[in-house]
Design a protein around this motif. Structure first.
Motif, PDB file in Angstrom:
ATOM      1  N   ASN A 109      -2.693  50.326  39.376  1.00 14.25           N
ATOM      2  CA  ASN A 109      -2.960  51.820  39.375  1.00 14.25           C
ATOM      3  C   ASN A 109      -2.961  52.768  38.321  1.00 14.25           C
ATOM      4  N   GLU A 162       6.002  60.552  43.669  1.00 11.70           N
ATOM      5  CA  GLU A 162       4.870  61.530  42.946  1.00 11.70           C
ATOM      6  C   GLU A 162       5.278  61.921  41.505  1.00 11.70           C
ATOM      7  N   SER A 165       9.234  63.338  49.804  1.00 13.29           N
ATOM      8  CA  SER A 165       8.499  62.449  50.733  1.00 13.29           C
ATOM      9  C   SER A 165       8.694  61.064  50.339  1.00 13.29           C
ATOM     10  N   ASN A 166       8.015  60.399  51.469  1.00 13.52           N
ATOM     11  CA  ASN A 166       8.452  58.842  51.344  1.00 13.52           C
ATOM     12  C   ASN A 166       7.843  58.172  50.126  1.00 13.52           C
ATOM     13  N   SER A 167       6.690  58.673  49.684  1.00 12.71           N
ATOM     14  CA  SER A 167       6.087  58.149  48.439  1.00 12.71           C
ATOM     15  C   SER A 167       6.269  58.931  46.967  1.00 12.71           C
ATOM     16  N   ASP A 185       7.767  53.004  44.555  1.00 19.24           N
ATOM     17  CA  ASP A 185       7.038  53.249  45.745  1.00 19.24           C
ATOM     18  C   ASP A 185       8.113  54.040  46.708  1.00 19.24           C
ATOM     19  N   MET A 186       9.128  54.167  46.303  1.00 17.75           N
ATOM     20  CA  MET A 186      10.211  54.906  47.236  1.00 17.75           C
ATOM     21  C   MET A 186      10.761  56.282  46.564  1.00 17.75           C
ATOM     22  N   ASN A 187      10.777  57.304  47.454  1.00 25.60           N
ATOM     23  CA  ASN A 187      11.255  58.630  46.790  1.00 25.60           C
ATOM     24  C   ASN A 187      12.541  58.943  47.183  1.00 25.60           C
TER      25      ASN A 187
END
Length: 235
Positions: free
Chosen positions: A195, A9, A5-7, A123-125
């Motif tokens: 975070n 994890e 995905s875009n974010s 922040d990029m997957n």
């Protein structure tokens, strides 16, 4: 498709797969250490400079991407994080073979890069370029340090731990000044990450900076004990 995905994890399928790939590369380097160390010096030097060039090219491309995407900023894009500094030291080590650089890569480089790969600030997957840049450069730092121990014959010493701690404390005031000038937070010397991180367990500002010193020293000592035991056992 939870791992793509875009974010990014933490501990997603793609994150765990990347850690497994790095582990396999470390095992392969260890397995091939005698074969590599027996090769001609000039041949090894060629390999080392190819890897150094690829790491430098990846980092340059990353900064080009930051600029062209409007993300580059002096408060967070300068190469002043521990792993950024370690990357350039690793590149210089691979290119020059200067043994005075090995301590920093082995202790600060490996210690910082392992922590970064375990808990990435990303922040990029996958399959974004930033994902590949992050893991390639951090894996490169770790493998460079292990390569100089297992293949090039560097013997880690406690003196090397002390030298690395001294160097870090010499550059900390410089980074603090840069943070003040550009309103940055390099090495988290002004505040904790918003975070959440290990710093949440190390006390309030500025006391967590002293706690970080102890964490760094303990990590470096553990790396020294593990690697020096391998050398003493003839592994």
């Amino acid at each position: 498709m939870g791992g793509i995905s875009n974010s990014f994890e933490l501990f997603s399928t793609i994150h765990l797969a990347t850690i497994i790939v790095l582990f396999c590369l470390i095992v392969y380097l260890f397995w091939q250490r005698r074969n590599l160390s027996s090769r001609h010096t000039e041949q090894l030097k060629t390999y080392e400079r190819i890897v150094a060039g690829s790491l430098l090219a990846m980092e340059i491309t990353y900064h080009i991407w930051l600029v062209t995407s409007g993300r580059w900023a002096a408060d967070d894009s300068l190469p002043l994080e521990l792993c950024s500094i370690s990357l350039f030291v690793a590149i210089a080590l691979l290119w020059t073979g200067n043994r005075y650089l090995v301590d920093f890569v082995v202790f600060a480089g490996i210690g910082g890069a392992i922590q970064a790969i375990a808990t990435p600030v990303l922040d990029m997957n996958f399959p974004h370029f930033r994902f590949f840049h992050f893991f390639y450069t951090h894996a490169g730092i770790i493998l460079t340090g292990l390569y100089f121990v297992w293949v090039k014959g560097y013997v880690p010493t406690f003196k090397g731990v002390i030298k690395t701690m001294m160097f870090l404390n010499i550059i900390l005031p410089v980074i603090m000044v840069v943070n003040w000038l550009f309103d940055g937070n390099y090495m988290f010397l002004r505040m904790k990450p918003q975070n959440g991180s290990i710093l949440d367990f190390l006390g309030p500002y500025p006391w967590y900076i002293l706690s970080l010193e102890m964490v760094a020293f303990t990590t470096f000592v553990l790396i020294w004990l593990i690697l020096v035991k391998d050398k003493r056992n003839g592994i």
